[in-house]
Design an enzyme around this catalytic site. Structure first.
Site, PDB file in Angstrom:
ATOM      1  N   HIS A  62      -7.386  -0.798   5.734  1.00  0.00           N
ATOM      2  CA  HIS A  62      -6.339   0.136   6.202  1.00  0.00           C
ATOM      3  C   HIS A  62      -6.192   1.257   5.163  1.00  0.00           C
ATOM      4  CE1 HIS A  62      -2.637   1.456   8.114  1.00  0.00           C
ATOM      5  NE2 HIS A  62      -1.961   1.269   7.009  1.00  0.00           N
ATOM      6  N   ASP A  86       5.846   4.899   5.065  1.00  0.00           N
ATOM      7  CA  ASP A  86       6.720   3.938   5.759  1.00  0.00           C
ATOM      8  C   ASP A  86       6.800   2.599   5.013  1.00  0.00           C
ATOM      9  OD1 ASP A  86       3.975   3.586   6.689  1.00  0.00           O
ATOM     10  OD2 ASP A  86       4.751   2.169   8.162  1.00  0.00           O
ATOM     11  N   HIS A  87       6.114   2.518   3.861  1.00  0.00           N
ATOM     12  CA  HIS A  87       6.160   1.299   3.041  1.00  0.00           C
ATOM     13  C   HIS A  87       6.752   1.547   1.653  1.00  0.00           C
ATOM     14  CE1 HIS A  87       3.614  -1.099   5.856  1.00  0.00           C
ATOM     15  NE2 HIS A  87       3.416   0.134   6.284  1.00  0.00           N
ATOM     16  N   HIS A 106       1.410   3.986   1.902  1.00  0.00           N
ATOM     17  CA  HIS A 106       1.926   4.804   3.015  1.00  0.00           C
ATOM     18  C   HIS A 106       3.450   4.958   2.952  1.00  0.00           C
ATOM     19  CE1 HIS A 106      -1.903   4.087   5.623  1.00  0.00           C
ATOM     20  NE2 HIS A 106      -2.033   5.124   4.823  1.00  0.00           N
ATOM     21  N   HIS A 117       4.848  -4.565  10.804  1.00  0.00           N
ATOM     22  CA  HIS A 117       5.179  -3.846  12.040  1.00  0.00           C
ATOM     23  C   HIS A 117       5.315  -4.800  13.228  1.00  0.00           C
ATOM     24  CE1 HIS A 117       4.545   0.387  10.736  1.00  0.00           C
ATOM     25  NE2 HIS A 117       3.672  -0.150   9.890  1.00  0.00           N
ATOM     26  N   ASP A 146      -0.024  -3.930   6.273  1.00  0.00           N
ATOM     27  CA  ASP A 146      -0.647  -3.337   7.459  1.00  0.00           C
ATOM     28  C   ASP A 146      -2.119  -3.749   7.574  1.00  0.00           C
ATOM     29  OD1 ASP A 146       1.711  -2.057   8.016  1.00  0.00           O
ATOM     30  OD2 ASP A 146       0.968  -0.016   7.688  1.00  0.00           O
ATOM     31  N   HIS A 151       0.849  -1.193   0.000  1.00  0.00           N
ATOM     32  CA  HIS A 151       0.000   0.000   0.000  1.00  0.00           C
ATOM     33  C   HIS A 151       0.880   1.237   0.000  1.00  0.00           C
ATOM     34  CE1 HIS A 151       0.796  -0.493   4.288  1.00  0.00           C
ATOM     35  NE2 HIS A 151       0.264   0.691   4.542  1.00  0.00           N
TER      36      HIS A 151
HETATM   37 FE    FE Z   1       2.815   0.906   8.105  1.00  0.00          FE
HETATM   38 ZN    ZN Z   2       0.137   1.702   6.505  1.00  0.00          ZN
END
Ligand code: FE
Ligand code: ZN
Length: 258
Positions: free
Chosen positions: A112, A60-61, A58, A170, A132, A56
């Protein structure tokens, strides 16, 4: 056999590196930061990075995507329904790709985010890369999707073979299980797992991978069709809840302020 190496990033992200030792190839999942991946490749110069898998959009990905792509000329695959710069192949539900010699099935698992995908490998030793969406003991926050969507996504993952190993993005397991025990104080599987995970974290160890069977026993979000979880949701809400999606909505909100 693939080897799974968790590369730590930020405070609690895992960037999963899938390694084919025999052919000296590797693939990486959700590289929010290029650095740990570049470092690993630098220490293993005989390995080629062939793929970046994105679940996805985001930061942090996807944060390390551009740097890694420029450094390695690998192929980037990601969700068809999200805007992500640098994706070479856009994947929708039912698509199948080959990575490191393994067939991966694409599952759309919105909740998410709206376009979130998971990668499932139905090999003899099956695994799912759940991003996530499904965490060990929990699920992602509902940033874009509805409780209904997340419920459906988790039930789809619950239908995978019990022994499927779950690799999520995570290290949230300890906090998730503390919440799970608040939802189901009498669930012995949660009690045992929480104790195991507390010891693992005290030693600084990773709590992954999980498995679909373990999640079905201990994850309240995957258990929102169970009467014990519905009873807890009803108590929390102050009125009777007997629907899986509605139960997920109540406990997700509860968890957000836990
Ligand atoms: Fe994340
Ligand atoms: Zn995420």
């Amino acid at each position: 056999m693939l080897e799974f190496i968790p590369l730590r990033a930020f405070s609690d992200n895992y960037i999963w590196l899938l390694v084919d030792q025999q052919n000296h190839r590797a693939a990486v999942v959700d590289p929010g930061d290029a650095k740990p991946v570049v470092t690993w490749l630098g220490r293993h110069p005989e390995f080629t990075l062939t793929h970046i898998l994105i679940t996805h959009h985001h930061p942090d990905h996807v944060g390390g995507l551009a740097t890694l792509k420029a450094a390695t000329q690998c192929k980037v695959v990601g969700p068809a329904n999200e805007e992500i710069a640098g994706v070479d192949q856009h994947l929708a539900d039912g698509d199948r790709i080959k990575v490191l010699g393994y067939e991966l099935d694409v599952l759309e698992v919105p909740g998410h985010t709206l376009g979130h995908i998971a990668f499932y490998c139905a090999a003899e030793d099956p695994f799912v890369l759940s991003g996530d969406t499904l965490f060990a003991g929990g699920c992602g926050r509902l940033f874009e999707g509805t409780p209904e969507q997340m419920h459906q996504s988790l039930q789809r993952l619950a239908a995978l073979p019990e022994k499927t190993r779950v690799f999520c993005a995570h290290e949230y397991t300890l906090a998730n299980l503390r919440f799970a025990l608040a939802v189901e104080p009498d669930n012995a599987d949660i009690q045992v797992r929480l104790q195991v995970v507390e010891e693992m974290r005290a030693d600084g160890r990773i709590t992954l991978p999980s498995s679909i069977s373990l999640e079905k026993q201990t994850n309240p979000f995957m258990r929102s069709n169970e009467s014990a979880v519905q009873r807890a949701a009803s108590e929390r809400l102050g009125e009777s809840v007997s629907d899986g999606a509605e139960t997920l909505a109540v406990i997700r909100q509860w968890k957000d302020s836990f």
